[in-house]
Each structure stands twice: as structure tokens, then as C-alpha cells.
Design an enzyme around this catalytic site. Sequence first.
Site, PDB file in Angstrom:
ATOM      1  CG  HIS A 136      -0.427   7.007   4.347  1.00 27.48           C
ATOM      2  ND1 HIS A 136      -0.346   7.373   5.318  1.00 27.48           N
ATOM      3  CD2 HIS A 136      -1.146   5.767   4.543  1.00 27.48           C
ATOM      4  CE1 HIS A 136      -0.819   6.834   6.536  1.00 27.48           C
ATOM      5  NE2 HIS A 136      -1.294   5.868   5.767  1.00 27.48           N
TER       6      HIS A 136
ATOM      7  CG  HIS B 290       3.072   5.137   6.583  1.00 31.49           C
ATOM      8  ND1 HIS B 290       2.123   4.617   5.539  1.00 31.49           N
ATOM      9  CD2 HIS B 290       2.291   4.387   7.705  1.00 31.49           C
ATOM     10  CE1 HIS B 290       1.246   3.735   5.876  1.00 31.49           C
ATOM     11  NE2 HIS B 290       1.265   3.655   7.116  1.00 31.49           N
TER      12      HIS B 290
ATOM     13  CE  LYS C 163      -4.027  -1.977   2.379  1.00 29.24           C
ATOM     14  NZ  LYS C 163      -4.796  -1.888   3.416  1.00 29.24           N
TER      15      LYS C 163
END
Length: 633
Positions: free
Chosen positions: A157, A160, A154
Site C-alpha cells: 500500500h 510502503h 497483503k
Amino acid sequence: MATTTAVGHTHAAVEASNPIDIYRSHISDLLAPVAGKPAKDIYEKLSWTQTFDKGDLGLPIPSLRVPPKEASAKASEWSEKFPNSDLVEKPVVAGTFLQFFFKPQPLAKLIIPSILQKKTLFGTNLKLGLRDETDPTKGKKRMVIDFSSPNIAKPFHAGHLRSTIIGGFLANLYEAAGWSVVRLNYLGDWGRQFGLLANAFEMLGSEEKLEKDPIGHLFDIYVEINRISEPEEKEIKEKKEELKQASTNGKDTTELENEIKALESKSVNEKARQYFKRMEEGDEAALATWQRFRDLSIERYKKTYARLNIRYDVYGGESTVELERMDRAVRQLKESGLSEESQGATIVDLTKNPKTKKLGKALVRKRDGSSLYLTRDIGEAYKRVELYQPDKLVYVVASQQELHLAQLFKILELMGHPEIAEKCQHITFGMVHGMSSRKGTVKFLDDILRDVGEKMHEVMQTNQAKYEQVENPEQTADTLGITAVMVQDMSGKRINGYDFSLERMTSFEGDTGPYLQYAHARLCSITRKACLSAEDLQSADLSLLSEPHAINLVRALSSWPDVVQNTLKTQEPVTVLSYLFKMTHMLSSSYDVLKVVGSEPEIKKARMALYEAARQVLNNGMKLLGLNPVERM
């Protein structure tokens, strides 16, 4: 008349973790007989000031248990009776405060040699991390810090990114305070999405693309498999609605039920569930594929983290929490009477106790018996305590997870482990808005860093003469871009979100990353042009630093160890950043006044010693924040 020689303190200042503690001791010893208060109490209450017009250290008189009505009179009396000192001026009375101003020449002779000798260690205090300061053999305190924690396949983003930057900084900060730090990356590396991913790779994967860009390729096929499954899930949902209506109207639903079962059994999501079930049951082939995806992703993450000066001691994750630990957590919750059944699921109802009412009901196990994040996190907390025996367990996670972590800490306490709960700390932060790459909204960190690096490269090329002197302009642009991203992230309090702005962060105007790098590069340039050796600087006559600009710069440098210590209390990167910007502003206003090249030889040496001390402190501060200071740009 009590006096003290500054020269006698020079060696002590170099040895001390914080040379200003010499001043604290000195002031406390002189004031104690005057005030009739223990020197130890005075020492503890002497605090650094926000602005130089309020002195270098301040003492609030009421903090020494002086009645408020008498505080102002006592301040005047103690100031009058304060003995002469060659380190500090007579204290200035400001209401119920005493302001202590350091005498400039002794301060310069204490601080500059201390910085030049200690270099990277100036500002650190390794004693703070000892379990017992009086007995180093008892070892260091240990902190386990969990930060970054992206989900494999994933996008990495904005949440993070913030966790990575803040966590990396805190790990550096505690190491500078002498703690033993375990950096842990708790990956999102388990769950049904891996079944989805494995099946997607079988259908759509490319070995070549996987080797070249594992994270990007896995994300692409993950998006594609979800796109494929959408019409299937839509049809199943519609059929279930039809079934509900038919059932309400008393119609025969057998055929419809069989149809739904057939659709579900062939669906992408059902195949993903089946695959994940194989993983949970220990199927070797399924686990080998999962392990490969995980290993390739970690290798790629390591390269990205290295660009941000981030390293990890442990790459853990949801997959590493043993089933037995989670089962034990559920069992203990039941045995202690904390959990209860609710509509087939297991919950902990924290609303029953008025003290924990706001924490709501925590779901521990779903109806189908599968574990949830909370169960895993309880098991993982036990595991961290067993493995590392930490004094502090830190979770650097966005503010959206505040309730989840509050529930976790409270449940650990109610389970009979207050000693674990007390060690747990949630370092929270607000969100970044509008973080996207030039090519779209997919928020891969590598895309962001590439874009910012390209932007910095464009900015650098606007000054062709300077650009040609930079040895590796692409590498420098990359470093400046990373600094721009990190400084924008650290420029406000953690809890505040901010708008991600490529234009603002890459500017050399205002308090930005590039401005900070420019300040460091300019000091390096002065050093190169001065052509003085380390021996020249050590023999400099520092009493020649008499200009107000020089005096205030020395005062600013002297407060760096206090800034680091204060940051341990605030746990805010902006505490360090604000100090660095304040110091660089002072530097930029000093260059025209305190010229090095072209000055008299002795003045040149003294000023260069001051600038080298400033460069060292700026370098130390930038590295503490996780930045790579550049020497040319």
C-alpha cells in the site's frame, strides 16, 4: 595587496570534494586579519544563500561572537578593509550580514572543468563517511536502514510506497557521503495470517497462478478465506453474546458453551491458529509451505523494486527474530524492574516517570504468553547491533508508528543500552490519500505503476513526430511513469501527506517528474546536435560565458555539493528536488539566449561545456533521488 590566481586553483577545485570550499578558505584567509577572528571560525560560519541577489556565500557577523549592537558597524568596517581578490568581489553589507559575490570568469573556470572531470562523483564527499577523516584506515561509518517492509499476501500500500522511495533515497544519500549502507527489508512474514493462507491455498489455491503472480494470487485467496470465515465469526460472536446474557440471568450455560467450543474448533480461524502453532513448533511441512510463499513473494518484490531502482542487501522479517532473543528481552525487562504484570499481560509503564509520561504504557507480552511487535523489535535491534556494529540504525516508517518507535527507543535506553538508543532514528512521513488502481481500490504497487505508465504512453503519443524517434516508447513511458510517481511523492516535506493524482503527476506543466525528465532529454538532444567531442569541451574558452544567464547557471551548478551536504542535515528528498527544479527553470530560460547550434565555433564550445556540466549535475541529482534519466522522449 592580497590576490590569488584562479588558474592556480583549477586543479585544486577538481581534487576538492566541494570546489566552493576553495572560496570559503580564500575568504576566511583574507578576512581573518581584518576581523581579528580565527580563519577556522569564519570558514565554519560562511553559508550558501537562498537567492543569488544575496550573494553566493553569506556571513552573519553576530555568529562570530560580535555583540549585536556592534554587528552592523563591524560589517561596514570589514567590508571596507577586505583586500582585493581575483576570486570574489568586495563584500556587500546587508545589515549585520556580509554578502560575498564570486567573480564570474574564475568561477566558470573552476566549476565547469571540475564537473566535466569528476562526472558522477561531482557533489559527493566520501570523506564525510569516514570514522576518522584524518585516518581512512579506521574505515567507514555504517548505517543500517530499514525501509519498505510490506506484509506478504497483503497489498503493497501507499505507506510502503513512501517508505520505499524515501528509504531508497536516504541510502543513496549516505553512500554519496561515503557511508557503508546496509539496506534491510523487514518483511511482515510471520503470524496467524500464514496459517490462514496455508489453509486457504489447500482449499482454493492454484499452482499455476501462484507461479505466475504469487503476491496477487496469495492476496486473492487470503481475501476469499476471510470472506468464508466472516459468517462463522459472526455466529460465534452472537453465541458469546447469548452466553453472556444467559450467565447474567443465572441460566444453565453448559449446552451453549459446548456449542461455542464446537463452532470454534471447526472454524477457519481456529484451523489457522493450529497451523501457525505447527510453524512455531518447527513442523517441517508447515514451514516448507510458508518458506515457499515467502520466497516466491520476495522474487516478485525484487522485480518491482528493480523498476524503482531499489535494491536490498538483506531480506529479513519478523520470522527471523529468534524466540530466544524475544524471551531474553522479556527476561531483561523483568530483571531490571521495568516490566510488570497487568491483568495477566506484561507491560512497561512509562507514565510513572514524568519525563516519559507521554509515551504511555507499552504492551510487551499478551495474556496467552505470545510476543508482540515491541518484543520482536527489541530482539531485532540487538540482532542488528550484533551483526552489523552500526553507527546509525534508521527506521523509515509512517507517522502512525511514532509512539511505537518512541517506546522502543526509550525502553532500549532504560534497559541499560543508551548507546543503542542514541543510534536509532525514526524517519517519519505522512500518508498518501486516494492511491488506487483504475480497476478498483486494491493498492498493489504494480497496478499503480502500470496505470501511470499507460497514462504517460498516451501523453507521449500526442506528439507523433517525437514519439517515432523514441527507440523503445513503452519502456520510456514506464520510466516516465515511475518518475512521475516518485517525484510527486518527494515534492513536499516528508511529514506532509498528499493526494495521489494521476492527472497532476503525469503533466509536463509545473514541477513534475515528466518535466524533470524532459529537461534532461532536451540537454541530451542539444549534445547530439552540437556534434562536439569531450576534447572540444575541455579546450573551451570559458571566459566567453559572459551573459547573465550563463553566469547564474554556473553559480547554480557550483552550489550542488553544498545542496547534497545540506540534504544530509534535512534528510528531505525535497531539498534536492527543489534545487533541480530551480536549475531546470534557469536552463529553460537560457536556451533562446545561449544558443549552441549556429553560434561561432568558440562560443559554441563554451556554451556546450556549460550545458554538458548542467546535464551532468541534473543526472547526478536525479540518480541520487533514485530516478532513471532518459535521453529521448
